[in-house]
Scaffold this motif. Structure first.
Motif, PDB file in Angstrom:
ATOM      1  N   ARG A 149     -16.203  -5.305   3.710  1.00 51.33           N
ATOM      2  CA  ARG A 149     -17.218  -4.242   4.105  1.00 51.33           C
ATOM      3  C   ARG A 149     -18.592  -4.182   3.231  1.00 51.33           C
ATOM      4  N   LYS A 150     -18.253  -4.364   2.071  1.00 52.95           N
ATOM      5  CA  LYS A 150     -19.096  -4.132   1.031  1.00 52.95           C
ATOM      6  C   LYS A 150     -20.099  -5.350   1.483  1.00 52.95           C
ATOM      7  N   MET A 151     -19.921  -6.443   1.348  1.00 61.95           N
ATOM      8  CA  MET A 151     -20.922  -7.569   1.636  1.00 61.95           C
ATOM      9  C   MET A 151     -21.475  -7.331   3.179  1.00 61.95           C
ATOM     10  N   ALA A 152     -20.714  -6.986   4.087  1.00 64.82           N
ATOM     11  CA  ALA A 152     -21.379  -6.717   5.327  1.00 64.82           C
ATOM     12  C   ALA A 152     -22.157  -5.247   5.496  1.00 64.82           C
ATOM     13  N   ASN A 153     -21.830  -4.489   4.280  1.00 63.11           N
ATOM     14  CA  ASN A 153     -22.531  -3.166   4.602  1.00 63.11           C
ATOM     15  C   ASN A 153     -21.961  -2.540   5.692  1.00 63.11           C
ATOM     16  N   ASN A 154     -20.803  -2.434   6.014  1.00 66.45           N
ATOM     17  CA  ASN A 154     -20.069  -1.825   7.159  1.00 66.45           C
ATOM     18  C   ASN A 154     -18.660  -1.461   7.031  1.00 66.45           C
ATOM     19  N   ASP A 176       2.182 -12.275   6.907  1.00 62.34           N
ATOM     20  CA  ASP A 176       1.638 -10.867   7.369  1.00 62.34           C
ATOM     21  C   ASP A 176       0.152 -10.681   6.776  1.00 62.34           C
ATOM     22  N   LEU A 177       0.427 -11.016   5.551  1.00 68.16           N
ATOM     23  CA  LEU A 177      -0.973 -10.859   4.953  1.00 68.16           C
ATOM     24  C   LEU A 177      -1.990 -11.892   5.391  1.00 68.16           C
ATOM     25  N   TYR A 178      -1.711 -12.962   5.507  1.00 64.78           N
ATOM     26  CA  TYR A 178      -2.386 -14.134   5.725  1.00 64.78           C
ATOM     27  C   TYR A 178      -3.020 -13.824   7.573  1.00 64.78           C
ATOM     28  N   THR A 179      -1.962 -13.472   8.188  1.00 70.16           N
ATOM     29  CA  THR A 179      -2.517 -13.194   9.821  1.00 70.16           C
ATOM     30  C   THR A 179      -3.454 -12.051   9.845  1.00 70.16           C
ATOM     31  N   LYS A 180      -3.195 -11.141   9.222  1.00 63.50           N
ATOM     32  CA  LYS A 180      -4.154  -9.815   9.100  1.00 63.50           C
ATOM     33  C   LYS A 180      -5.464 -10.099   8.405  1.00 63.50           C
ATOM     34  N   GLN A 181      -5.615 -11.108   7.359  1.00 67.52           N
ATOM     35  CA  GLN A 181      -6.853 -11.501   6.641  1.00 67.52           C
ATOM     36  C   GLN A 181      -7.794 -12.393   7.900  1.00 67.52           C
ATOM     37  N   CYS A 182      -6.918 -13.348   8.611  1.00 73.33           N
ATOM     38  CA  CYS A 182      -7.576 -14.033   9.522  1.00 73.33           C
ATOM     39  C   CYS A 182      -8.090 -13.295  10.859  1.00 73.33           C
ATOM     40  N   ALA A 183      -7.633 -12.120  11.001  1.00 74.65           N
ATOM     41  CA  ALA A 183      -7.811 -11.202  12.020  1.00 74.65           C
ATOM     42  C   ALA A 183      -8.892 -10.103  11.780  1.00 74.65           C
ATOM     43  N   ILE A 184      -9.323 -10.172  10.609  1.00 74.26           N
ATOM     44  CA  ILE A 184     -10.510  -9.432  10.518  1.00 74.26           C
ATOM     45  C   ILE A 184     -11.670  -9.444  11.390  1.00 74.26           C
ATOM     46  N   SER A 185     -12.051  -8.302  11.926  1.00 71.20           N
ATOM     47  CA  SER A 185     -12.932  -8.267  13.165  1.00 71.20           C
ATOM     48  C   SER A 185     -14.430  -7.923  12.691  1.00 71.20           C
ATOM     49  N   VAL A 186     -15.372  -8.818  13.178  1.00 72.14           N
ATOM     50  CA  VAL A 186     -16.598  -8.513  12.575  1.00 72.14           C
ATOM     51  C   VAL A 186     -17.655  -8.914  13.743  1.00 72.14           C
ATOM     52  N   ASN A 187     -18.933  -8.905  13.765  1.00 72.25           N
ATOM     53  CA  ASN A 187     -19.808  -9.076  14.834  1.00 72.25           C
ATOM     54  C   ASN A 187     -20.817 -10.160  13.876  1.00 72.25           C
ATOM     55  N   CYS A 188     -21.721 -10.721  14.646  1.00 73.42           N
ATOM     56  CA  CYS A 188     -22.754 -11.863  14.236  1.00 73.42           C
ATOM     57  C   CYS A 188     -23.523 -11.223  13.182  1.00 73.42           C
ATOM     58  N   ILE A 189     -23.987  -9.908  13.116  1.00 74.73           N
ATOM     59  CA  ILE A 189     -24.607  -9.500  12.025  1.00 74.73           C
ATOM     60  C   ILE A 189     -23.906  -9.165  10.722  1.00 74.73           C
ATOM     61  N   ASP A 190     -22.750  -8.733  11.035  1.00 75.04           N
ATOM     62  CA  ASP A 190     -21.956  -8.718   9.644  1.00 75.04           C
ATOM     63  C   ASP A 190     -21.795  -9.890   9.026  1.00 75.04           C
ATOM     64  N   LEU A 191     -21.505 -10.973   9.812  1.00 73.56           N
ATOM     65  CA  LEU A 191     -21.326 -12.311   9.293  1.00 73.56           C
ATOM     66  C   LEU A 191     -22.520 -12.866   8.744  1.00 73.56           C
ATOM     67  N   ALA A 192     -23.645 -12.612   9.398  1.00 66.99           N
ATOM     68  CA  ALA A 192     -25.039 -13.124   8.805  1.00 66.99           C
ATOM     69  C   ALA A 192     -25.123 -12.423   7.351  1.00 66.99           C
ATOM     70  N   ARG A 193     -24.985 -11.057   7.460  1.00 66.05           N
ATOM     71  CA  ARG A 193     -25.032 -10.471   5.993  1.00 66.05           C
ATOM     72  C   ARG A 193     -24.027 -11.007   5.074  1.00 66.05           C
ATOM     73  N   ILE A 194     -22.781 -11.086   5.350  1.00 67.71           N
ATOM     74  CA  ILE A 194     -21.940 -11.798   4.098  1.00 67.71           C
ATOM     75  C   ILE A 194     -22.540 -12.964   3.632  1.00 67.71           C
ATOM     76  N   GLY A 195     -22.987 -13.989   4.854  1.00 68.94           N
ATOM     77  CA  GLY A 195     -23.623 -15.337   4.221  1.00 68.94           C
ATOM     78  C   GLY A 195     -24.888 -14.868   3.389  1.00 68.94           C
ATOM     79  N   ALA A 196     -25.537 -13.930   3.591  1.00 67.44           N
ATOM     80  CA  ALA A 196     -26.851 -13.745   2.779  1.00 67.44           C
ATOM     81  C   ALA A 196     -26.432 -13.405   1.410  1.00 67.44           C
ATOM     82  N   VAL A 197     -25.128 -12.611   0.956  1.00 68.35           N
ATOM     83  CA  VAL A 197     -24.710 -12.255  -0.266  1.00 68.35           C
ATOM     84  C   VAL A 197     -24.474 -13.692  -0.944  1.00 68.35           C
ATOM     85  N   PHE A 198     -23.539 -14.515  -0.293  1.00 66.18           N
ATOM     86  CA  PHE A 198     -23.630 -15.852  -0.589  1.00 66.18           C
ATOM     87  C   PHE A 198     -24.939 -16.731  -1.356  1.00 66.18           C
TER      88      PHE A 198
END
Length: 309
Positions: free
Chosen positions: A144-149, A191-213
């Motif tokens: 959430r922090k990286m995506a600012n969402n 349980d934790l791993y499947t929840k981690q994989c199921a975190i839901s985002v859109n392309c803008i969230d993903l691009a912003r996370i990519g920008a932090v990296f």
């Protein structure tokens, strides 16, 4: 430059869509099977918060294996890199992401890298917290922090679908437990791993996370240091060497952008010191990468000379 990007993105989407017919949506997780194979979207997030995009960037999808890069960042924050890489290697593999065979033949029996399932399961098992809820909350906080969402969450439906069908991942966990790579309850880890994989985002969230990296762990706008520079560097290095499953070498040669894909059709891209990229295209090639998404990145990299090599 933004105008140029905007223009070229529309053009690239049209061109890359031609590849969709050769791909297939992921079938082995029932909840992913319902994705529309014809969807294709891209967003680019720059340092000043400027966003260029094409396609339906409001589409929500799950991170799947893209989450491996985020859980790795959390695990290193929790324990330091020395501890993490005692349990998980740093070497690329030519094997499929869900392979068990290398575990049997390597001595000691530690997973080759954090981007294959065995390695990702070992990494997720290191995340600190008293309960599954606390641990998933800590991963979500970073996302959430990286995506600012702050509205980002995981899809209970996809998580349950994966949990109910994760026979191979359970096998990997038991193998790793036998060899002392992981400890603790396997079902809680699943349980934790499947929840981690199921975190839901859109392309803008993903691009912003990519920008932090891309900006060495700094928020692209506020400049707040969200993850240590060294952790961002390690994550980007794994994106280059292992981020695109067993097509990583070919992708590095043809595209040369640090990237991590997931079987939902997600691709997170990170062009160092320039911008982050978020792509969604659920039709996959035989390696499990978005077939049109990879082509989008190839076109983008070629036109704008983005290869890091």
């Amino acid at each position: 430059m933004h105008y140029m990007f905007q223009q070229s993105l529309e053009e690239f989407i049209t061109e890359a869509k031609r590849y969709i017919k050769d791909g297939k949506v992921a079938k082995y997780i029932p909840a992913l099977e319902r994705a529309d194979a014809n969807d294709l979207a891209i967003a680019i997030y720059e340092q000043n918060g400027a966003i260029s995009s094409a396609g339906d960037v409001s589409n929500i999808f799950t991170l799947q294996s893209v989450s491996k890069i985020l859980s790795l960042a959390v695990a290193i924050m929790d324990h330091g890199k020395y501890y993490v890489f005692q349990k998980v290697g740093m070497e690329p593999t030519g094997d499929p992401f869900n392979s068990i065979s290398k575990l049997e033949t390597s001595v000691p029996s530690k997973p080759l890298n954090p981007m294959i399932n065995a390695g990702a399961l070992a990494v997720t098992s290191m995340i600190k917290g008293e309960s599954v809820q606390e641990k998933i909350h800590r991963i979500l906080l970073l996302v959430r922090k990286m995506a600012n969402n702050d509205s980002i969450n995981y899809s209970s439906e996809v998580a349950k679908s994966e949990y109910d069908t994760a026979y191979l991942n359970r096998s990997l966990c038991y193998f790793l437990k036998q060899h002392g790579i992981i400890s603790g309850d396997i079902e809680q880890l699943m349980d934790l791993y499947t929840k981690q994989c199921a975190i839901s985002v859109n392309c803008i969230d993903l691009a912003r996370i990519g920008a932090v990296f891309a900006f060495d762990g700094q928020d692209p706008e506020s400049k707040e240091q969200m993850i240590e520079k060294d952790i961002a560097r390690i994550c980007k290095t794994f994106m280059v060497t292992c981020g695109m499953y067993n097509a990583s070498g070919e992708f590095a040669t043809k595209v040369g952008i640090p990237a991590k894909s997931g079987v939902s059709g997600a691709i997170l891209g990170s062009v160092p010191h320039k911008f982050g990229i978020g792509i969604y295209g659920p039709a996959l090639d035989d390696k499990g990468n978005s077939i049109a998404g990879v082509e989008l990145l190839r076109l983008l990299s070629k036109r704008h000379e983005l290869s890091i090599f």
